[in-house]
Design an enzyme around this catalytic site. Structure first.
Site, PDB file in Angstrom:
ATOM      1  N   ALA A  75      55.554  -1.081 -52.416  1.00  0.00           N
ATOM      2  CA  ALA A  75      54.682  -0.058 -52.681  1.00  0.00           C
ATOM      3  C   ALA A  75      55.236   0.730 -53.747  1.00  0.00           C
ATOM      4  CB  ALA A  75      54.286   0.399 -51.142  1.00  0.00           C
ATOM      5  N   GLY A 120      56.798  -4.003 -50.180  1.00  0.00           N
ATOM      6  CA  GLY A 120      55.425  -4.351 -50.219  1.00  0.00           C
ATOM      7  C   GLY A 120      55.432  -5.714 -51.025  1.00  0.00           C
ATOM      8  N   GLU A 123      56.272  -8.611 -48.714  1.00  0.00           N
ATOM      9  CA  GLU A 123      55.286  -8.554 -47.746  1.00  0.00           C
ATOM     10  C   GLU A 123      54.132  -9.281 -48.453  1.00  0.00           C
ATOM     11  OE1 GLU A 123      55.097  -4.446 -47.018  1.00  0.00           O
ATOM     12  OE2 GLU A 123      55.582  -4.748 -45.034  1.00  0.00           O
ATOM     13  N   GLU A 143      62.773  -0.746 -46.767  1.00  0.00           N
ATOM     14  CA  GLU A 143      62.296   0.350 -46.559  1.00  0.00           C
ATOM     15  C   GLU A 143      63.118   1.515 -45.503  1.00  0.00           C
ATOM     16  OE1 GLU A 143      60.977  -2.498 -46.238  1.00  0.00           O
ATOM     17  OE2 GLU A 143      58.631  -2.420 -46.872  1.00  0.00           O
TER      18      GLU A 143
HETATM   19  N1  DAK Z   1      57.763   2.238 -56.812  1.00  0.00           N
HETATM   20  C1  DAK Z   1      57.513   2.996 -57.914  1.00  0.00           C
HETATM   21  N2  DAK Z   1      57.996   3.053 -59.039  1.00  0.00           N
HETATM   22  C2  DAK Z   1      59.123   1.932 -59.093  1.00  0.00           C
HETATM   23  C3  DAK Z   1      59.446   0.928 -57.907  1.00  0.00           C
HETATM   24  C4  DAK Z   1      58.419   1.217 -56.952  1.00  0.00           C
HETATM   25  N3  DAK Z   1      58.673   0.496 -55.831  1.00  0.00           N
HETATM   26  N4  DAK Z   1      60.088   0.288 -58.302  1.00  0.00           N
HETATM   27  C5  DAK Z   1      60.550   0.552 -59.515  1.00  0.00           C
HETATM   28  N5  DAK Z   1      59.883   1.428 -59.824  1.00  0.00           N
HETATM   29  C6  DAK Z   1      59.979   2.036 -61.386  1.00  0.00           C
HETATM   30  C7  DAK Z   1      61.388   2.857 -61.541  1.00  0.00           C
HETATM   31  O1  DAK Z   1      61.002   4.192 -60.942  1.00  0.00           O
HETATM   32  C8  DAK Z   1      61.457   2.954 -62.962  1.00  0.00           C
HETATM   33  O2  DAK Z   1      60.455   3.747 -63.596  1.00  0.00           O
HETATM   34  P1  DAK Z   1      61.080   4.605 -64.859  1.00  0.00           P
HETATM   35  O3  DAK Z   1      62.056   5.445 -64.335  1.00  0.00           O
HETATM   36  O4  DAK Z   1      61.278   3.633 -65.881  1.00  0.00           O
HETATM   37  O5  DAK Z   1      59.714   5.345 -65.112  1.00  0.00           O
HETATM   38  C9  DAK Z   1      60.774   1.500 -63.600  1.00  0.00           C
HETATM   39  O6  DAK Z   1      60.040   0.924 -62.367  1.00  0.00           O
HETATM   40  C10 DAK Z   1      62.167   0.340 -63.549  1.00  0.00           C
HETATM   41  O7  DAK Z   1      62.842   0.394 -62.644  1.00  0.00           O
HETATM   42  P2  DAK Z   1      64.440   0.753 -62.539  1.00  0.00           P
HETATM   43  O8  DAK Z   1      64.811   1.565 -63.596  1.00  0.00           O
HETATM   44  O9  DAK Z   1      65.014   1.416 -61.226  1.00  0.00           O
HETATM   45  O10 DAK Z   1      65.251  -0.703 -62.766  1.00  0.00           O
HETATM   46  P3  DAK Z   1      66.583  -1.422 -62.192  1.00  0.00           P
HETATM   47  O11 DAK Z   1      66.609  -2.928 -62.840  1.00  0.00           O
HETATM   48  O12 DAK Z   1      67.297  -0.325 -62.361  1.00  0.00           O
HETATM   49  O13 DAK Z   1      66.227  -1.309 -60.607  1.00  0.00           O
HETATM   50  C11 DAK Z   1      65.118  -2.117 -58.741  1.00  0.00           C
HETATM   51  C12 DAK Z   1      65.324  -2.359 -60.123  1.00  0.00           C
HETATM   52  C13 DAK Z   1      63.806  -2.947 -58.035  1.00  0.00           C
HETATM   53  C14 DAK Z   1      66.569  -2.650 -57.825  1.00  0.00           C
HETATM   54  C15 DAK Z   1      64.741  -0.577 -58.336  1.00  0.00           C
HETATM   55  O14 DAK Z   1      63.758  -0.211 -59.116  1.00  0.00           O
HETATM   56  C16 DAK Z   1      64.307  -0.256 -57.016  1.00  0.00           C
HETATM   57  O15 DAK Z   1      65.229  -0.369 -55.875  1.00  0.00           O
HETATM   58  N6  DAK Z   1      63.064  -0.155 -56.626  1.00  0.00           N
HETATM   59  C17 DAK Z   1      62.647   0.323 -55.381  1.00  0.00           C
HETATM   60  C18 DAK Z   1      62.496  -0.994 -54.461  1.00  0.00           C
HETATM   61  C19 DAK Z   1      62.020  -0.693 -53.299  1.00  0.00           C
HETATM   62  O16 DAK Z   1      62.707   0.230 -52.540  1.00  0.00           O
HETATM   63  N7  DAK Z   1      61.049  -1.057 -52.978  1.00  0.00           N
HETATM   64  C20 DAK Z   1      60.323  -0.997 -51.507  1.00  0.00           C
HETATM   65  C21 DAK Z   1      59.265   0.184 -51.726  1.00  0.00           C
HETATM   66  S1  DAK Z   1      59.094   0.702 -50.303  1.00  0.00           S
HETATM   67  C22 DAK Z   1      53.506   1.824 -45.498  1.00  0.00           C
HETATM   68  C23 DAK Z   1      53.063   0.754 -46.547  1.00  0.00           C
HETATM   69  C24 DAK Z   1      53.830   0.235 -47.282  1.00  0.00           C
HETATM   70  C25 DAK Z   1      54.901   0.245 -47.262  1.00  0.00           C
HETATM   71  C26 DAK Z   1      55.803   1.272 -46.292  1.00  0.00           C
HETATM   72  C27 DAK Z   1      54.956   2.051 -45.392  1.00  0.00           C
HETATM   73  N8  DAK Z   1      52.863   2.740 -45.005  1.00  0.00           N
HETATM   74  C28 DAK Z   1      51.778   3.384 -45.524  1.00  0.00           C
HETATM   75  C29 DAK Z   1      53.326   3.356 -43.572  1.00  0.00           C
HETATM   76  C30 DAK Z   1      55.909  -0.426 -48.164  1.00  0.00           C
HETATM   77  C31 DAK Z   1      56.787   0.203 -48.548  1.00  0.00           C
HETATM   78  C32 DAK Z   1      57.703  -0.463 -49.660  1.00  0.00           C
HETATM   79  O17 DAK Z   1      57.345  -1.138 -50.367  1.00  0.00           O
END
Ligand code: DAK
Length: 267
Positions: A75, A120, A123, A143
Site C-alpha cells: 500500500a 498490499g 495480499e 507491516e
Molecule cells: N509506498 C510508497 N512509496 C513506496 C513504497 C510504498 N509501499 N515502496 C517503495 N516506494 C517508493 C520509495 O519511497 C521510492 O520513492 P523515491 O524516494 O524515489 O521518491 C521509490 O519507491 C523506490 O523505492 P526505494 O528507493 O526504497 O527502492 P529500494 O530498491 O531501495 O527498496 C523496497 C525497495 C521495496 C525494499 C523499499 O522501497 C521498501 O521497503 N518499500 C516499502 C515496502 C513496505 O513496507 N511495504 C508494505 C507497505 S505496508 C491497511 C491497509 C493496507 C495495509 C495496511 C493497513 N489499513 C488501511 C488498515 C497494507 C500495508 C502495506 O502494504
C-alpha cells in the site's frame, strides 16, 4: 473479444489490455513508487474488474507490475501516512472489497510477480487464483515494521496458504521470502527467469482460454466456496455443480469430441 493488444481504456494508474482471445492483462503502472497502491489505483482496478466482468468473452486475467523491480511494493505509505483512523478503515474496506472481488471473479486470475510483492502487493498476489513468479520475486508482509497490521487480508490468506506457524513467523518478523522459498512453501506455483515470466504467463492463459469456460467457472466456485465449508457440505456442493455442468453445451461438445476422437471446440 477485441483485437490483439487492445488497450481498453485510459486509466492513470493501471493499464488494461486485451492481449489475445479471451485474455486480459492488467498492469499496475506506478513504477516510480514501485507500483504502490493508493486509493485511486484501487478504484481504477475496481473499474477494470467491472469492465472484465461485463465481457462475456473474457476467459483469464493476468496481473503484473510495471517495470522489472516490483509487482507491488505495498500500500502507498505516503498516502497512508495522512489517513485518519476512520479514513484508514475506509481504505482497508475498499482494498478488502477489491481483493475479494478478484478472488471471486468468474474467471481465473493469475499473478505474474516480477520483483517485490510486499504488504498490499503480497495480499494482491494471494487474492489471485495462483502465482507465477520471476526468479527475483520477494514476498512478505512487513507491516510490523510500520507499526500496523496487514489491512487487505494478508494475515488470513497467508495463513491459509502456508499454514499457521510459517504465516506467524513471516508476519511477526516482517522478513521476505524469495521466489524459491515461496515455491517450496506452496505460495508460488512456478518460478521462471524474469525475462520469460510474461511469455510463460501468456502461454498459460491461452491454454486455459481454450478450455471449457463453463467447467472453469464452476470449478473456481467449487474451490473458492468449498475451502471454507466442512467436507460433507463441500462434497454436496461438488455433486450439485457436477450435475449443473451436465446442463451446459460444453459438456455436450466435450463428450462428443472424446467419442469422435477429435479435439473439443469450446466457444
Ligand atoms: N509506498 C510508497 N512509496 C513506496 C513504497 C510504498 N509501499 N515502496 C517503495 N516506494 C517508493 C520509495 O519511497 C521510492 O520513492 P523515491 O524516494 O524515489 O521518491 C521509490 O519507491 C523506490 O523505492 P526505494 O528507493 O526504497 O527502492 P529500494 O530498491 O531501495 O527498496 C523496497 C525497495 C521495496 C525494499 C523499499 O522501497 C521498501 O521497503 N518499500 C516499502 C515496502 C513496505 O513496507 N511495504 C508494505 C507497505 S505496508 C491497511 C491497509 C493496507 C495495509 C495496511 C493497513 N489499513 C488501511 C488498515 C497494507 C500495508 C502495506 O502494504
Amino acid at each position: 473479444m477485441k483485437s490483439e493488444n487492445t488497450q481498453t481504456n485510459d486509466f492513470k494508474n493501471i493499464l488494461l489490455e486485451a492481449v489475445s482471445s479471451g485474455v486480459y492483462l492488467l498492469t499496475i503502472n506506478r513504477p516510480k513508487v514501485l507500483n504502490a497502491l493508493n486509493a485511486d489505483t484501487l478504484e481504477e482496478m475496481n473499474q477494470a474488474l467491472s469492465k472484465i466482468s461485463a465481457d462475456r468473452s473474457a476467459r483469464v486475467l493476468l496481473i503484473k507490475g510495471s517495470g522489472e523491480k516490483a509487482f507491488v511494493a505495498g500500500a502507498d505509505i505516503e498516502h497512508m501516512s495522512h489517513l485518519t483512523p476512520i479514513e484508514a478503515k475506509t481504505f482497508a474496506e475498499h482494498g478488502m472489497h477489491l481483493f475479494r472481488r478478484l478472488e471471486t471473479l468468474n474467471i481465473p486470475v493469475v499473478a505474474l510477480v516480477n520483483g517485490y510483492a510486499l504488504g498490499g502487493g503480497c495480499e494482491l498476489a494471494m487474492s489471485c487464483d495462483f502465482i507465477l513468479a520471476a526468479d527475483n520475486a520477494k514476498f512478505g508482509q512487513p507491516e510490523v515494521n510500520l507499526g500496523i497490521t496487514p489491512g487487505f487480508g494478508g494475515s488470513q490468506r497467508l495463513t491459509r496458504l502456508v499454514g499457521r506457524a510459517m504465516a506467524m513467523e513471516l508476519l511477526v518478523t516482517g522478513r521476505s521470502m524469495s521466489a524459491e522459498e515461496g515455491l517450496q512453501r506452496g505460495l508460488v506455483n512456478h518460478v521462471y527467469p524474469q525475462s520469460e515470466l510474461l511469455d510463460r504467463g501468456l502461454e498459460l492463459a491461452s491454454m486455459i482460454a481454450g478450455k471449457s469456460n463453463n467447467a472453469i467457472q464452476l470449478t473456481k466456485q467449487l474451490v473458492q466456496r468449498g475451502q471454507d465449508l466442512d467436507l460433507d457440505n463441500a462434497c454436496v456442493m461438488e455433486s450439485d455443480l457436477f450435475g449443473l455442468s451436465f446442463s451446459t453445451p460444453d459438456r455436450t461438445e466435450g463428450m462428443a469430441a472424446f467419442l469422435e476422437n477429435r479435439k473439443p471446440n469450446f466457444d
